[in-house]
Enzyme design. Structure first.
Site, short mmCIF file in Angstrom:
data_model
loop_
_atom_site.label_atom_id
_atom_site.label_comp_id
_atom_site.label_asym_id
_atom_site.label_seq_id
_atom_site.Cartn_x
_atom_site.Cartn_y
_atom_site.Cartn_z
N ILE A 295 2.34 34.18 -4.71
CA ILE A 295 3.76 33.95 -4.49
C ILE A 295 4.03 34.23 -3.02
O ILE A 295 3.60 35.25 -2.48
CB ILE A 295 4.61 34.90 -5.37
CG1 ILE A 295 4.34 34.66 -6.85
CG2 ILE A 295 6.09 34.74 -5.04
CD1 ILE A 295 4.81 33.33 -7.38
N LYS A 296 4.72 33.32 -2.41
CA LYS A 296 5.01 33.49 -0.99
C LYS A 296 6.36 34.17 -0.82
O LYS A 296 7.37 33.71 -1.38
CB LYS A 296 5.06 32.09 -0.35
CG LYS A 296 4.13 31.95 0.83
CD LYS A 296 4.08 30.51 1.27
CE LYS A 296 3.62 30.41 2.69
NZ LYS A 296 3.51 29.02 3.12
N ILE A 297 6.35 35.24 -0.06
CA ILE A 297 7.59 36.00 0.18
C ILE A 297 7.76 36.15 1.68
O ILE A 297 6.83 36.54 2.37
CB ILE A 297 7.49 37.41 -0.48
CG1 ILE A 297 7.48 37.27 -2.01
CG2 ILE A 297 8.63 38.32 -0.03
CD1 ILE A 297 7.37 38.58 -2.75
N LEU B 283 3.03 29.45 -3.72
CA LEU B 283 4.34 28.87 -4.02
C LEU B 283 5.41 29.83 -3.50
O LEU B 283 5.40 31.02 -3.83
CB LEU B 283 4.49 28.70 -5.54
CG LEU B 283 5.88 28.28 -6.03
CD1 LEU B 283 6.27 26.90 -5.50
CD2 LEU B 283 5.92 28.26 -7.57
#
Ligand SMILES: O=P(O)(O)OC[C@H]1O[C@](O)(CO)[C@@H](O)[C@@H]1O
Length: 955
Positions: free
Chosen positions: A151-153, A120
């Site tokens: 978590i997508k960064i 996400l």
């Protein structure tokens, strides 16, 4: 996508599933609620060996932006909560991510945490902000709460430190938007550092997983495009260039993989591995083939290798299942890969430049997709909320519409709406604006404390007061006045009166209107130092004491900012209660704080429902709302563009009779906020609508319509204006309570217009000047017992005329008719006339001023403002002095037939009013404004009638 694969697929001959034999995990770059819900996703897991899922803003845009998958949940959520589009999106996305995580969890268990993840992404708007990215990553991690979440960064220079930080906190991350080897190296380094920090702190590092999303096909897209262009132009290296088509992206990926292998061999990594660390695998992203001349499985077949992931878009997934071939391609011909990279550099294809551009474009396109997505969510939300949201419609000439749209596009591109919410002063002048923005948060804050206000309302009711008399000026009185006028007396509660004048007769009228023994007084002043509320308090405190025969403190309540003089007074005089304001909110933005809410509660208004209505506006104008769906932003853009680009700076306020008084509040908001530095919006309130022909080309009409109680005459006149091509913004309120929404809507719009006008909308420098001038005069009175003498430049019957030398010279020495003729003869197109009357404001005088101003408008074809002093000093007065030099002012003063003493002072109310009028006039003169003062001697009524007649003749 085709989930009905060949019958023998499940039995074993499935290349997708066999990718794992080569150490590669196939993930799916796709998410959709119905796809997860109907078992299609699970089927991929079971039959194709799918091992992970990734999402991004563009994917969610496709999922949520179309169809009805999400409607039921949206309805459900909105029935319970008031949400911004961003909050609503997040709840929907989290539901999807959790459902997907559940489907993938068996893979997570089976692979012992190697695979089975769902990603996400943090908001793409934060791609260049380290702290905000880290905070959002933590927030989303906690909100989803699934162990197989990533978590997508984005791997931007700002995203990488955020990634390192949250890795050290134990969050699993998918670092996205990696194009260059250099960025990838930095990411791997940050991963290792993050793990080292955590390990050094004695914490477990074995549960952290990470992938580095290295984008492939987009690189070829750019490089091959450049190759084709150069070949077409007959480049001398055409052949060498052609040989590189479709090669650079794969070479780039292979070289990145070599770096990964190197690092994995290092002692530094081995130490971490011994402590349980998981390698950060390279994940090939952007692996759909865009160039139709290439194989549709190119970016899968050529990148198969140990410890890697390929997140495959659905069509490519199907294609690979259908005809993909397996081989350990990633480590094949590595030397050639290096050579390709050398060659591209030699040929000037500038991979470095391309990768940089791709990062910028990638972030921008995710932002665009997110704008679209939030827009789609906002649309659905608006449909479900229907008339519970105020509705705005703009009928604009094409050029004004284009100019306002350009402002909005600038706000969208530069994220100014988000900056506004982040309290970034660069939205305005870069001055101290950030200190004045708590009005953005006050609705939430007050809702959290609404029980206190409700308890106060019950106590007021129980005490059985007959009246509430609020004493205050400007921002401290106009909001309460709107509430009093709009709702009238509410059954079971006292009647709310609002006094904002120093006119002795007006003070007396209010004194007579209330039952002094049974009145609750609300002394309202943010600063606590404003002259009027202080002397009004002194007067009514003494009057109440006399009526009650005892100390009246228990009948007094103060609303003031903490630490003010009024707080001291209230404490000393034993006030029943002190309610505090918020120092970081200016008066004209304070109506949704205690300055509006305390009188509202005392008058029996349902403050909770009122605040909830306001909250809908807050959420509609939220940081996450795209400009195309943010009505308040649109309103600000229209007003700002109209004033700056088309000279349409007279905001003509028209309101349905039942909510007519909103205009009085709006006047202050617009004028004090924007009227400065020679620019601004000039509010024109309560000017009965005329036919299109009576207007110049300097107006924007703001029509506030109470839908169920629209006035047919207004409707007709507005329709005629629209038909004549005048700009009209119509704002529909379904319920009176929605004035709360209108309050916030206009506050936000004013802040936006202030930005377009390039001023600080939160100061009021010119009001302060007249306060100083007034103070000088009242001090002089206290010392000498009289105001400094003044001499009229002309006298005519009951009238004395005053002006500074320049104005006097221009107006001559003739009789009243000649002077007024000369004065109004100076009015030209685009100007406005201000009639500023320092007399009692009652029904009769309001009718009088209305007749005079309409006559002036119709004869001179200019906008007119009809104002009563000293009230307007705290409202439109700022714009008259500091705004554009287009005002022509007629100030009216008169003899007071009875005066009132101010307890504890030598000066009287009459003296204060006279000093205020003179202070006001002095500043107008000092600013070089066209200003004339007429003083009426003798009986007021006759004098006003005579004045109206002479004005009628003069124009
Ligand atoms: O609430 P206070 O501090 O008495 O001020 C009253 C009004 O006077 C002003 O400071 C100046 O007109 C307004 O901004 C304000 O709303």
């Amino acid at each position: 996508m085709d989930v009905d694969q060949k019958p023998d697929a499940a039995k074993g001959a499935n290349v997708l599933r066999d990718l794992s034999k080569f150490g590669q995990s196939p993930w799916l770059d796709f998410i959709q609620r119905s796809y997860t819900a109907d078992g299609s996703l699970k089927k991929l897991v079971d039959e194709d060996g799918l091992r992970g899922v990734t999402s991004n803003p563009a994917i969610f845009e496709k999922a949520m932006g179309y169809g009805t998958d999400y409607d039921a949940q949206i309805k459900d959520l909105l029935a319970k909560e008031i949400l911004s589009p961003g909050e609503l999106y997040e709840k929907l996305a989290i539901t999807d991510i959790k459902a997907t995580a559940k489907v993938m969890h068996p893979v997570f268990v089976e692979t012992k945490g190697l695979d089975g993840y769902v990603s996400l992404e943090v908001s793409p708007y934060l791609a260049f902000e380290t702290k905000a990215t880290a905070d959002e990553a933590r927030r989303l991690w906690a909100a989803v709460g699934e162990e197989n979440l990533m978590i997508k960064i984005p791997g931007t220079p700002e995203g990488i430190p955020a990634f390192q930080e949250v890795t050290s906190e134990g969050i699993s991350v998918n670092v996205t938007l990696l194009f260059s080897l250099e960025a990838y190296k930095n990411v791997l380094e940050a991963y290792i550092k993050g793990l080292e920090i955590r390990h050094a702190a004695g914490k477990d590092i074995s549960k952290i997983a990470s992938v580095a999303s290295f984008f492939v096909s987009r690189i070829d897209g750019k490089i091959d495009g450049a190759i084709d262009r150069r070949v077409k132009e007959g480049d001398k290296d055409a052949e060498a260039l052609k040989a590189l088509r479709g090669k650079v992206a794969i070479a780039n990926a292979k070289v990145a993989y070599q770096h990964y292998l190197e690092v994995m061999k290092s002692e530094r990594w081995k130490k971490l591995a011994a402590a349980g660390a998981n390698p950060q695998r390279l994940l090939w992203a952007s692996t759909g083939t865009k160039d139709k001349t290439f194989s549709d499985v190119l970016y899968v077949e050529e990148l198969i290798g140990e410890d890697t992931v390929n997140t495959i878009p659905p069509a490519t997934f199907d294609a690979f299942r259908d005809h993909g071939k397996l081989r350990a391609s990633l480590t094949e011909n590595v030397d050639d890969a290096f050579k390709v990279l050398e060659q591209q550099a030699r040929l000037g294809l500038d991979l470095d430049g391309v990768t940089k551009t791709l990062v910028t474009e990638g972030c921008a396109s995710f932002c665009d997709a997110f704008d679209q997505l939030l827009g789609a969510v906002a649309n659905k939300q608006a449909t479900f909320l229907g008339s519970r949201l105020i509705e705005q419609k703009a009928d604009l000439p094409a050029d004004l519409k284009a100019a306002a749209d350009a402002v909005l596009e600038d706000w969208r591109k530069t994220g100014k709406g988000r900056k506004l919410w982040a309290k970034d002063a660069s939205v305005w002048t870069g001055g101290d604006e950030a200190k004045w923005l708590k009005w953005l948060d006050i609705v939430d804050e007050r809702l959290a404390h609404v029980a206190e206000l409700e308890a106060f309302a019950s106590e007021v009711k129980a005490k059985g007061f007959s009246d509430v008399l609020l004493l205050g000026m400007g921002g401290s009185s106009l909001g309460p006045e709107v509430i009093a006028e709009t709702f009238g007396q509410i059954a079971g509660f006292p009647k709310l009166h609002v006094l904002d004048s120093t006119d002795p007769q007006q003070v007396k009228t209010f004194e007579n209107a209330v039952d002094l023994k049974n009145t609750l007084f609300i002394v309202s002043s943010k600063s606590g130092g404003t002259l009027e509320p202080n002397i009004l308090k002194a007067y009514f405190f003494a009057a109440a004491e006399k009526a009650l025969g005892s100390a009246p403190g228990k009948h007094f309540v103060a609303v003031t900012d903490p630490g003010s003089h009024m707080e001291d007074v209230a404490k000393k005089d034993g006030f029943w209660k002190i309610f505090y304001g918020e120092k970081q909110i200016g008066g004209r933005f304070s109506v949704l704080s205690n300055f509006g809410l305390v009188p509202a509660a005392a008058a029996g208004l349902d403050v909770r429902a009122f605040l909830e209505s306001a909250l809908r506006s807050v959420k509609e104008a939220s940081a996450s709302t795209p400009p195309a769906h943010n009505g308040a932003m649109q309103l600000g853009a229209i007003l700002g563009a109209a004033a700056t680009k088309f000279g349409r700076d007279k905001v003509t306020i028209v309101a349905s009779p039942a909510i007519y008084d909103l205009g009085a509040w709006l006047e202050q908001l617009l004028a004090e906020s924007t009227g400065k530095k020679g620019t601004g919006l000039i509010p024109i309130d309560d000017e009965t609508l005329g036919a299109p022909g009576v207007y110049g080309k300097d107006r924007v009409f703001a029509y506030l319509r109470l839908t169920g109680e629209a006035c047919p005459k207004q409707e007709k006149a507005i329709a005629a204006l629209i038909a004549a091509g005048e700009p009209v913004v119509t704002i529909d309120l379904a319920d009176k309570l929605d004035i709360a929404q209108a309050f916030f809507h206009w506050e936000y719009a004013t802040a936006v217009a202030g930005s377009v006008l390039e001023i600080d909308p939160f100061d009021q420098p010119d009001v302060e000047f007249s306060k100083i001038e007034t103070k000088k005069l009242t001090t002089a009175f206290n010392e000498t017992g009289k105001l400094p003498p003044e001499t009229p430049f002309a006298t005519s019957g009951a009238f004395e005329f005053f002006a500074d030398d320049v104005n006097a010279k221009a107006l001559g020495q003739g009789d009243a008719l000649a002077i007024l003729k000369a004065h109004f003869g100076r009015v030209k197109a685009g100007d406005y006339v201000g009639v500023l009357a320092y007399i009692e404001r009652d029904l009769k005088t309001r009718e009088w001023i209305q007749a005079v101003r309409l006559n002036l408008r119709d004869q001179l074809k200019v906008a007119t403002a009809a104002e009563f002093g000293p009230r307007f000093l705290h409202s439109t007065g700022q714009a008259y002095k500091g705004g554009p030099d287009s005002g022509v002012f007629l100030q009216i003063t008169a003899d007071d037939h009875a005066d009132l003493a101010v307890p504890g002072e030598r000066f009287t109310f009459g003296v204060v009013k006279a000093a205020q009028a003179r202070g006001d006039f002095d500043v107008l003169s000092e600013r070089g404004r066209r200003a004339l003062r007429v003083h009426i001697k003798g009986p007021l009524e006759a004098g006003l009638a005579e004045l109206a007649t002479v004005i009628g003749k003069a124009v």
